[in-house]
Write a protein that holds these residues in place. Sequence first.
Motif, PDB file in Angstrom:
ATOM      1  N   VAL A  20       0.846  -1.199   0.000  1.00 24.47           N
ATOM      2  CA  VAL A  20       0.000   0.000   0.000  1.00 24.47           C
ATOM      3  C   VAL A  20       0.877   1.243   0.000  1.00 24.47           C
ATOM      4  O   VAL A  20       1.991   1.243   0.529  1.00 24.47           O
ATOM      5  CB  VAL A  20      -0.937   0.026   1.235  1.00 24.47           C
ATOM      6  CG1 VAL A  20      -1.923  -1.131   1.186  1.00 24.47           C
ATOM      7  CG2 VAL A  20      -0.156  -0.001   2.540  1.00 24.47           C
ATOM      8  N   ALA A  21       0.357   2.297  -0.604  1.00 26.67           N
ATOM      9  CA  ALA A  21       0.966   3.621  -0.537  1.00 26.67           C
ATOM     10  C   ALA A  21       0.235   4.438   0.514  1.00 26.67           C
ATOM     11  O   ALA A  21      -0.874   4.094   0.930  1.00 26.67           O
ATOM     12  CB  ALA A  21       0.888   4.305  -1.905  1.00 26.67           C
ATOM     13  N   ALA A  22       0.842   5.511   0.958  1.00 23.28           N
ATOM     14  CA  ALA A  22       0.178   6.391   1.914  1.00 23.28           C
ATOM     15  C   ALA A  22      -1.149   6.860   1.317  1.00 23.28           C
ATOM     16  O   ALA A  22      -1.200   7.317   0.172  1.00 23.28           O
ATOM     17  CB  ALA A  22       1.062   7.589   2.246  1.00 23.28           C
ATOM     18  N   GLY A  23      -2.223   6.723   2.073  1.00 27.13           N
ATOM     19  CA  GLY A  23      -3.543   7.127   1.593  1.00 27.13           C
ATOM     20  C   GLY A  23      -4.337   6.024   0.935  1.00 27.13           C
ATOM     21  O   GLY A  23      -5.529   6.194   0.660  1.00 27.13           O
ATOM     22  N   ASP A  24      -3.703   4.872   0.675  1.00 25.22           N
ATOM     23  CA  ASP A  24      -4.450   3.741   0.114  1.00 25.22           C
ATOM     24  C   ASP A  24      -5.365   3.128   1.186  1.00 25.22           C
ATOM     25  O   ASP A  24      -5.054   3.175   2.380  1.00 25.22           O
ATOM     26  CB  ASP A  24      -3.489   2.663  -0.390  1.00 25.22           C
ATOM     27  CG  ASP A  24      -2.856   3.004  -1.729  1.00 25.22           C
ATOM     28  OD1 ASP A  24      -3.287   3.996  -2.340  1.00 25.22           O
ATOM     29  OD2 ASP A  24      -1.930   2.268  -2.141  1.00 25.22           O
ATOM     30  N   PRO A  25      -6.472   2.526   0.780  1.00 24.85           N
ATOM     31  CA  PRO A  25      -7.390   1.955   1.773  1.00 24.85           C
ATOM     32  C   PRO A  25      -6.828   0.683   2.416  1.00 24.85           C
ATOM     33  O   PRO A  25      -6.266  -0.179   1.723  1.00 24.85           O
ATOM     34  CB  PRO A  25      -8.653   1.661   0.964  1.00 24.85           C
ATOM     35  CG  PRO A  25      -8.192   1.537  -0.450  1.00 24.85           C
ATOM     36  CD  PRO A  25      -7.028   2.460  -0.586  1.00 24.85           C
ATOM     37  N   LEU A  26      -6.987   0.590   3.748  1.00 23.53           N
ATOM     38  CA  LEU A  26      -6.687  -0.637   4.480  1.00 23.53           C
ATOM     39  C   LEU A  26      -7.944  -1.455   4.718  1.00 23.53           C
ATOM     40  O   LEU A  26      -7.888  -2.673   4.874  1.00 23.53           O
ATOM     41  CB  LEU A  26      -6.048  -0.308   5.832  1.00 23.53           C
ATOM     42  CG  LEU A  26      -4.674   0.366   5.796  1.00 23.53           C
ATOM     43  CD1 LEU A  26      -4.250   0.751   7.206  1.00 23.53           C
ATOM     44  CD2 LEU A  26      -3.638  -0.548   5.153  1.00 23.53           C
ATOM     45  N   ALA A  27      -9.085  -0.760   4.776  1.00 22.53           N
ATOM     46  CA  ALA A  27     -10.376  -1.414   4.986  1.00 22.53           C
ATOM     47  C   ALA A  27     -11.458  -0.374   4.756  1.00 22.53           C
ATOM     48  O   ALA A  27     -11.192   0.828   4.696  1.00 22.53           O
ATOM     49  CB  ALA A  27     -10.489  -1.984   6.397  1.00 22.53           C
ATOM     50  N   VAL A  28     -12.685  -0.845   4.629  1.00 24.15           N
ATOM     51  CA  VAL A  28     -13.850   0.027   4.537  1.00 24.15           C
ATOM     52  C   VAL A  28     -14.726  -0.237   5.764  1.00 24.15           C
ATOM     53  O   VAL A  28     -15.024  -1.390   6.083  1.00 24.15           O
ATOM     54  CB  VAL A  28     -14.651  -0.223   3.244  1.00 24.15           C
ATOM     55  CG1 VAL A  28     -15.940   0.596   3.227  1.00 24.15           C
ATOM     56  CG2 VAL A  28     -13.792   0.100   2.024  1.00 24.15           C
ATOM     57  N   ILE A  29     -15.104   0.837   6.449  1.00 23.26           N
ATOM     58  CA  ILE A  29     -15.914   0.733   7.659  1.00 23.26           C
ATOM     59  C   ILE A  29     -17.379   0.954   7.314  1.00 23.26           C
ATOM     60  O   ILE A  29     -17.728   1.860   6.546  1.00 23.26           O
ATOM     61  CB  ILE A  29     -15.459   1.767   8.708  1.00 23.26           C
ATOM     62  CG1 ILE A  29     -14.076   1.403   9.220  1.00 23.26           C
ATOM     63  CG2 ILE A  29     -16.447   1.854   9.873  1.00 23.26           C
ATOM     64  CD1 ILE A  29     -13.475   2.444  10.135  1.00 23.26           C
ATOM     65  N   HIS A  30     -18.252   0.118   7.900  1.00 24.35           N
ATOM     66  CA  HIS A  30     -19.701   0.267   7.780  1.00 24.35           C
ATOM     67  C   HIS A  30     -20.220   0.496   9.200  1.00 24.35           C
ATOM     68  O   HIS A  30     -20.149  -0.402  10.040  1.00 24.35           O
ATOM     69  CB  HIS A  30     -20.325  -0.988   7.174  1.00 24.35           C
ATOM     70  CG  HIS A  30     -19.778  -1.329   5.818  1.00 24.35           C
ATOM     71  ND1 HIS A  30     -20.523  -1.221   4.661  1.00 24.35           N
ATOM     72  CD2 HIS A  30     -18.544  -1.772   5.430  1.00 24.35           C
ATOM     73  CE1 HIS A  30     -19.791  -1.586   3.628  1.00 24.35           C
ATOM     74  NE2 HIS A  30     -18.580  -1.924   4.066  1.00 24.35           N
TER      75      HIS A  30
END
Length: 434
Positions: free
Chosen positions: A388-398
């Motif tokens: 991942v690069a800085a600012g890339d998503p690690l997860a999506v929160i619901h």
Amino acid sequence: MNARAIIAKLRQGRSPGREELAWFARGLADGAVSDAQAGAFAMAACLNGLGEEGRVALSLGMRDSGDVLDWDLPGPAMDKHSTGGVGDCVSLVLAPALAACGVFVPMVSGRGLGHTGGTLDKLEAIPGLSTRVEEARFREITGDVGCAIVSATGNIAPADRRLYAIRDVTATVESVDLITASILSKKLAAGLDGLVLDVKCGSGAFMKTAEEARALAAALCDTANDAGTPTAALLTNMSQPLAPALGNAVEVAVCMEVLAGNRAAAPRLHDLTIALCARVLALTGEDEAAATARVETAIASGHAMELFSAMTHSLGGPPDMDSDWRTHLPKAPVVGEVTAPRAGHVAVIDGEALGLAVVALGGGRQVETDRVDPAVGLTEVAPLGAKVAAGDPLAVIHAADEAQAHAAARSVRAAITLGEAPAPADLILERMDP
């Protein structure tokens, strides 16, 4: 016989006898044992253990606290059980896949426990569906569809249902003896012809090391085989979520993708499900390699999806889950990404911390009376080794609101360590045969 004396003996490091543990199990079922006494017993067992004989005695006592089923079906009655992990929704794919292969799956399952999700909570994210059915209806669905995933009725292992809920909220989950008794009381009461266990180890499991998982697998297999149910086990890797989603509706959604033939949606979930199904079929005498191909065909052909839809409709869900599941599953009002603070590879994932973040969102219970929010959770969780690069998503929160979403984002960032890419690890670590 009285609860205080049994608890005192266990607290002092002495294992209660078979008759005492059978009495205690009956007391859990009929109310002679109070919640406070059940909690004290669980803590003493967690700290001091029951010993091999005590573990068997408690398992059989809890089994015999209610009805023990038998089946008259035109095929074997088989099941699988997981010891619990994050993103583990195998049962929702496995049950209809096995049914599509001619195996009957009368699955008595559980709810969320600690940081792990529960199969029943996931299923009940489907609108209208209830896993609470009477025994006659359980038998009817199993015979007609080939599989039924239900909660234990009032007459199946009632002692376990009570102790399970108390363990969930008293930090007494991580005990080989209590896990063994809980799992096997339900499975032995279900009258199975065979059982395969998925015993997990790693950060997202209750057993953190392979040694702990191996000890639990041996306890489970030995106890079940001694009780007359042929049982095998796979030790599997839970160093990261099994599926890239954690929560109830979001895990159902991933399962629907896999049942629709989309392995890429959750490759680890797909592959482990296939392996467990093949192991179940091997217990019936089928060649395991041929069984693997047959299960893959059952999913790819859409037959397993049809049976999943038929099962969920029989339990009160909508009639068209196979074709319109995206419309039916509940959705959280707040959805947002958790981004990487810097560049790197996903080096370590604290699965337990991710599971607890979902509980804090409302996807699990912190006290017994909590209502589960089926829509909340995490999706698109970055796997181990992902760059991942800085600012890339690690997860999506619901989430239900912005405050919960912000708190969950902090938890997710703390749970995922960026650094050097880890060495690849096998999904299946070891096999134990009957």
